[in-house]
Design an enzyme around this catalytic site. Structure first.
Site, mmCIF file in Angstrom:
data_model
loop_
_atom_site.group_PDB
_atom_site.id
_atom_site.type_symbol
_atom_site.label_atom_id
_atom_site.label_comp_id
_atom_site.label_asym_id
_atom_site.label_seq_id
_atom_site.Cartn_x
_atom_site.Cartn_y
_atom_site.Cartn_z
ATOM 1 N N GLN A 69 -4.648 -1.404 9.581
ATOM 2 C CA GLN A 69 -4.498 -2.759 9.036
ATOM 3 C C GLN A 69 -5.057 -3.788 10.012
ATOM 4 O O GLN A 69 -4.686 -3.806 11.182
ATOM 5 C CB GLN A 69 -3.008 -3.028 8.750
ATOM 6 C CG GLN A 69 -2.742 -4.333 8.053
ATOM 7 C CD GLN A 69 -3.336 -4.390 6.644
ATOM 8 O OE1 GLN A 69 -3.195 -3.464 5.863
ATOM 9 N NE2 GLN A 69 -4.016 -5.477 6.334
ATOM 10 N N ASP B 89 -11.317 3.019 3.427
ATOM 11 C CA ASP B 89 -11.621 1.584 3.299
ATOM 12 C C ASP B 89 -13.122 1.366 3.108
ATOM 13 O O ASP B 89 -13.547 0.302 2.653
ATOM 14 C CB ASP B 89 -11.197 0.857 4.595
ATOM 15 C CG ASP B 89 -9.977 -0.016 4.367
ATOM 16 O OD1 ASP B 89 -9.687 -0.338 3.201
ATOM 17 O OD2 ASP B 89 -9.321 -0.373 5.364
ATOM 18 N N LYS C 29 0.845 -1.200 0.000
ATOM 19 C CA LYS C 29 0.000 0.000 0.000
ATOM 20 C C LYS C 29 0.881 1.252 0.000
ATOM 21 O O LYS C 29 0.638 2.201 -0.737
ATOM 22 C CB LYS C 29 -0.921 0.006 1.226
ATOM 23 C CG LYS C 29 -2.060 -0.999 1.103
ATOM 24 C CD LYS C 29 -2.815 -1.215 2.407
ATOM 25 C CE LYS C 29 -3.807 -2.362 2.247
ATOM 26 N NZ LYS C 29 -4.461 -2.762 3.482
#
Ligand code: NAP
Length: 298
Positions: A98, A121, A54
């Site tokens: 995460q 997200d 990422k």
């Protein structure tokens, strides 16, 4: 092979090029670059490799990017305070925690603490609600479903009026992609069926799908005879079925690819189909967030 391969890696590269130009334009016109913070708690090897990918992608696009690594024993309160800090940081437009988190921390509490306008997200209940309402309300579609929709649209598959069957009803893939494909609008407007372990006759539903989206996590679940000739098949499944001689994981999808590709019109491979799209959509959401913040639409 009769089916056209929908190559996620190629489509990813096209989208990343588009985003790179958008970031340069944003910087030139507004003196702003998208800011993304990735919070990693502990040393889970899979999480480290996702976060690294990422960050590399964000750097490649010219983002302001922060990797905030925290020890495994960070308290829930300290993690919530950290999120609050980034919620208030004007240089940060996207906050990513995460998962999984250590057991002493409530994932729900942490994800719900992220400012919905920085929740790139798309997992915050506010953004799930916005997705359900549809149209202009949608802010950050969850990344894997957004990637699936891009693959369908960019492969030239007609969605209006199409029979879409989604295998799986998880909150991160099945449910959101079903909602997205059923909405009125471009790249959607489909007639959607969701099937799952409670479905009586899985095969009969799959057989009438013009677009079959499979996210079950069961290798080879979908048999070739379940596939409508000429249909578009999106295989989201990523199943480790062993290791090769170099010790690398052998991955298989939820669809019997070798046989299915002789029947489908278009099909995604595993790996190299849906997989590369998820991080790409995270970047797209972060760029969108930066624009929304610039325009004061948050
Ligand atoms: P999940 O949370 O385990 O959900 C799986 C869904 O499939 C459930 O709704 C389950 O039904 C349904 N299902 C399982 N076995 C079935 C069967 N035999 N018949 C009918 N339905 C069945 O999984 P997920 O997170 O959605 O992920 C699904 C797959 O996609 C996994 O292989 C995962 O690794 C992969 N994935 C890939 C990406 C990516 O490429 N970027 C991202 C996310 C996930 P019930 O609800 O009835 O239990």
């Amino acid at each position: 092979m009769s089916a056209q391969l929908i190559k996620g890696t190629e489509i990813r590269n096209v989208i990343l090029d588009e985003l790179k130009k958008e970031v340069q334009d944003m910087k030139a016109k507004h003196g702003v670059v998208p800011g993304l913070v990735t919070i990693l708690v502990g040393q889970n090897p899979a999480s480290i490799s996702y976060v690294t990918l990422k960050i590399q992608t964000a750097e490649g696009l010219g983002f302001h990017e922060i990797q905030d690594n925290q020890p495994e024993n960070i308290s829930e309160n300290d993690l919530l305070a950290l999120i609050d800090k980034y919620n208030k940081d004007p240089k940060i437009h996207g906050i990513l925690v995460q998962l999984p988190l250590p057991k002493h921390i409530s994932e729900k509490k942490v994800l719900n603490a992220i400012d919905p306008d920085k929740d790139v997200d798309g997992f915050h209940p506010v953004n799930v609600g916005r997705l359900m309402i549809g149209g202009d309300e949608v802010r950050y579609p969850p990344c894997t479903p957004a990637g699936i929709q891009e693959l369908i649209v960019r492969s030239g598959t007609e969605t209006k009026g199409a029979e879409v069957v989604v295998v799986g009803r998880s909150n991160i893939v099945g449910k959101p992609i079903a909602i997205m494909m059923a909405q009125k609008g471009k790249g959607a407007n489909s007639t959607v069926t969701i099937v799952h372990t409670g479905t009586k006759d899985l095969a009969s539903h799959c057989k009438r799908a013009d677009i079959l989206i499979v996210a079950a996590g069961v290798p080879g679940l979908v048999k070739p005879e379940w596939i409508k000739p000429g249909s578009t098949v999106i295989d989201v499944g990523v199943n480790r079925i062993g290791v090769n001689e170099k010790g690398k994981a052998i991955l298989r999808g939820d669809v019997d690819f070798d046989a299915a590709k002789e029947i489908a019109g278009k099909i995604t491979p595993v790996p190299g189909g849906v997989g590369p799209m998820t991080i790409t959509m995270l970047m797209k959401n972060t760029v969108k967030s930066a624009w929304l913040h610039i325009k004061g639409n948050v």
